[in-house]
Design an enzyme around this catalytic site. Structure first.
Site, mmCIF file in Angstrom:
data_model
loop_
_atom_site.group_PDB
_atom_site.id
_atom_site.type_symbol
_atom_site.label_atom_id
_atom_site.label_comp_id
_atom_site.label_asym_id
_atom_site.label_seq_id
_atom_site.Cartn_x
_atom_site.Cartn_y
_atom_site.Cartn_z
ATOM 1 N N GLY A 15 0.800 -1.231 0.000
ATOM 2 C CA GLY A 15 0.000 0.000 0.000
ATOM 3 C C GLY A 15 0.826 1.271 0.000
ATOM 4 O O GLY A 15 0.373 2.299 0.496
ATOM 5 N N SER A 16 2.026 1.227 -0.619
ATOM 6 C CA SER A 16 2.805 2.476 -0.652
ATOM 7 C C SER A 16 2.138 3.507 -1.576
ATOM 8 O O SER A 16 2.225 4.711 -1.331
ATOM 9 C CB SER A 16 4.260 2.215 -1.054
ATOM 10 N N MET A 93 -4.299 -7.085 -6.666
ATOM 11 C CA MET A 93 -3.803 -8.137 -7.544
ATOM 12 C C MET A 93 -4.871 -9.195 -7.856
ATOM 13 O O MET A 93 -4.617 -10.391 -7.752
ATOM 14 C CB MET A 93 -2.545 -8.780 -6.921
ATOM 15 N N LEU A 96 -10.504 -8.357 -12.350
ATOM 16 C CA LEU A 96 -11.907 -7.995 -12.128
ATOM 17 C C LEU A 96 -12.750 -8.383 -13.346
ATOM 18 O O LEU A 96 -12.280 -8.281 -14.492
ATOM 19 C CB LEU A 96 -12.001 -6.490 -11.875
ATOM 20 N N HIS A 112 -0.228 0.687 -13.329
ATOM 21 C CA HIS A 112 0.435 -0.528 -13.804
ATOM 22 C C HIS A 112 1.920 -0.230 -13.987
ATOM 23 O O HIS A 112 2.275 0.797 -14.568
ATOM 24 C CB HIS A 112 -0.197 -0.981 -15.127
ATOM 25 N N THR A 144 -10.979 -1.001 -18.024
ATOM 26 C CA THR A 144 -12.085 -1.487 -18.861
ATOM 27 C C THR A 144 -12.071 -3.016 -18.792
ATOM 28 O O THR A 144 -11.369 -3.594 -17.961
ATOM 29 C CB THR A 144 -11.885 -1.014 -20.326
ATOM 30 N N GLU A 146 -10.641 -5.063 -20.733
ATOM 31 C CA GLU A 146 -9.367 -5.645 -21.169
ATOM 32 C C GLU A 146 -8.297 -5.457 -20.094
ATOM 33 O O GLU A 146 -8.050 -4.318 -19.668
ATOM 34 C CB GLU A 146 -8.944 -4.925 -22.452
ATOM 35 N N ASP A 148 -5.307 -4.456 -18.139
ATOM 36 C CA ASP A 148 -4.283 -3.419 -18.343
ATOM 37 C C ASP A 148 -4.418 -2.757 -19.717
ATOM 38 O O ASP A 148 -3.435 -2.230 -20.259
ATOM 39 C CB ASP A 148 -2.854 -3.997 -18.175
ATOM 40 N N THR A 175 9.136 4.728 -6.106
ATOM 41 C CA THR A 175 9.380 6.021 -5.442
ATOM 42 C C THR A 175 9.555 7.169 -6.427
ATOM 43 O O THR A 175 9.094 8.271 -6.159
ATOM 44 C CB THR A 175 10.608 5.954 -4.521
HETATM 45 C C1 GAR Z 1 2.910 -1.245 -7.624
HETATM 46 O O1 GAR Z 1 4.170 -1.316 -8.241
HETATM 47 C C2 GAR Z 1 1.823 -1.278 -8.680
HETATM 48 O O2 GAR Z 1 2.168 -0.631 -9.873
HETATM 49 C C3 GAR Z 1 1.694 -2.772 -8.911
HETATM 50 O O3 GAR Z 1 1.795 -3.339 -7.631
HETATM 51 C C4 GAR Z 1 2.634 -2.500 -6.811
HETATM 52 C C5 GAR Z 1 1.880 -2.201 -5.533
HETATM 53 O O4 GAR Z 1 2.711 -1.551 -4.611
HETATM 54 N N1 GAR Z 1 0.446 -3.096 -9.529
HETATM 55 C C6 GAR Z 1 0.293 -4.102 -10.382
HETATM 56 O O5 GAR Z 1 1.214 -4.826 -10.718
HETATM 57 C C7 GAR Z 1 -1.101 -4.261 -10.912
HETATM 58 N N2 GAR Z 1 -1.102 -5.059 -12.101
HETATM 59 P P1 GAR Z 1 2.099 -0.850 -3.329
HETATM 60 O O6 GAR Z 1 1.202 -1.892 -2.639
HETATM 61 O O7 GAR Z 1 3.294 -0.527 -2.501
HETATM 62 O O8 GAR Z 1 1.326 0.355 -3.776
#
Ligand code: GAR
Length: 222
Positions: A15-16, A93, A96, A112, A144, A146, A148, A175
C-alpha cells in the site's frame, strides 16, 4: 452528501501508493477524502496505513465466494455503501470481471508498472530488462474489460541503468514515478479535468494519445 469527493482504494499488499494518495489528501494536493480502503487479503500492510489515517477498512476474502462474478458482486455491494466518486486500484492483484468494471466505468483507475501498451500482465520489469529497453516506468489508466488495456491517463519513466535488476527497478519506479504520478492523476479526476469517453481518455477537452500524458517533473509538481 459529502462536500469533498470520496475515494475508495483497493489494495492487496504494502500500500505504498495508497500512502502517497493519503498524504496528498492530507496536504490538500488532492481535494478529496478516502471513504474506504478495501483489501482481498487480511494481511495486507496497507490496511494498517488506512487504520492509522482513520480510514474505514474492509476485507473481502475470495475463498468465501463460489466464482469471480459472485465475489465482484459482493465487492460492488460493499463499496456502494460508501458511494465513492472514484475507485482507485493500488496494487490490487485480482482480475476484475466486466460486472465490476461496468459498475464503475469511467470512475475506476489503476496503476500498472510498465509503459503501457508495453507489458500488460505480470513481471513487467523483468520483461523490460530482457528486451534490452532503455526506459521503464508506470502508467495510470482507466480500467475497462481488457486487462491493463484501458485508456492511459498519465505515464512516467526513468532511464534503466546497467546495474538495474528487476527488484531495483521495481523499487525505483515506485518512489521516483508511481508515488508522483498516481496522486496527480487522482487529482485530475477529482477536478474533472480527465474523463473517459468511448474513444479514450480526454484531458481538458483533448483526446490523450495511446500512452497518456507524459509526466515531466517540474518545481510545481515535485
Ligand atoms: C505497484 O508497483 C503497482 O504498480 C503494482 O503493484 C505494486 C503495488 O505496490 N500493480 C500491479 O502490478 C497491478 N497489475 P504498493 O502496494 O506498494 O502500492
Amino acid at each position: 452528501m459529502a462536500d469533498r469527493a470520496q475515494i475508495a482504494v483497493l489494495i492487496s499488499g504494502s500500500g505504498s501508493n495508497l500512502q502517497a494518495i493519503l498524504d496528498a489528501c492530507t496536504c490538500k494536493s488532492i481535494d478529496a477524502d478516502l471513504c474506504v480502503v478495501m483489501s482481498n487479503r487480511q494481511d495486507a500492510f496497507g490496511l494498517e496505513r488506512a487504520k492509522k489515517a482513520s480510514v474505514p477498512t474492509l476485507v473481502l476474502d475470495y475463498s468465501l465466494y463460489e466464482s469471480r462474478e459472485e465475489y465482484d458482486s459482493a465487492l460492488i455491494a460493499a463499496l456502494s455503501e460508501y458511494q465513492p466518486d472514484l475507485v482507485v486500484l493500488a496494487g490490487f492483484m485480482r482480475i476484475l470481471t466486466p460486472i465490476f468494471t461496468d459498475a464503475f466505468a469511467g470512475k475506476l483507475i489503476n496503476i500498472h508498472p510498465s509503459l503501457l501498451p508495453k507489458y500488460p500482465g505480470l513481471h513487467t520489469h523483468k520483461r523490460a530488462l530482457e528486451a534490452g529497453d532503455s526506459y521503464q516506468g508506470a502508467t495510470v489508466h482507466f480500467v475497462t474489460h481488457e486487462l491493463d488495456g484501458g485508456p492511459p491517463i498519465l505515464q512516467g519513466r526513468i532511464k534503466i541503468a546497467d546495474t538495474d535488476t528487476a527488484d531495483s527497478l521495481a523499487s525505483r519506479i515506485l518512489t521516483e514515478v508511481e508515488h508522483k504520478i498516481y496522486p496527480l492523476a487522482v487529482q485530475w479526476l477529482v477536478q474533472k479535468r480527465v474523463e473517459m469517453r468511448d474513444d479514450g481518455a480526454w484531458m481538458d477537452g483533448e483526446l490523450l494519445s495511446g500512452t497518456g500524458f507524459q509526466y515531466i517533473e517540474t518545481e510545481t509538481n515535485k
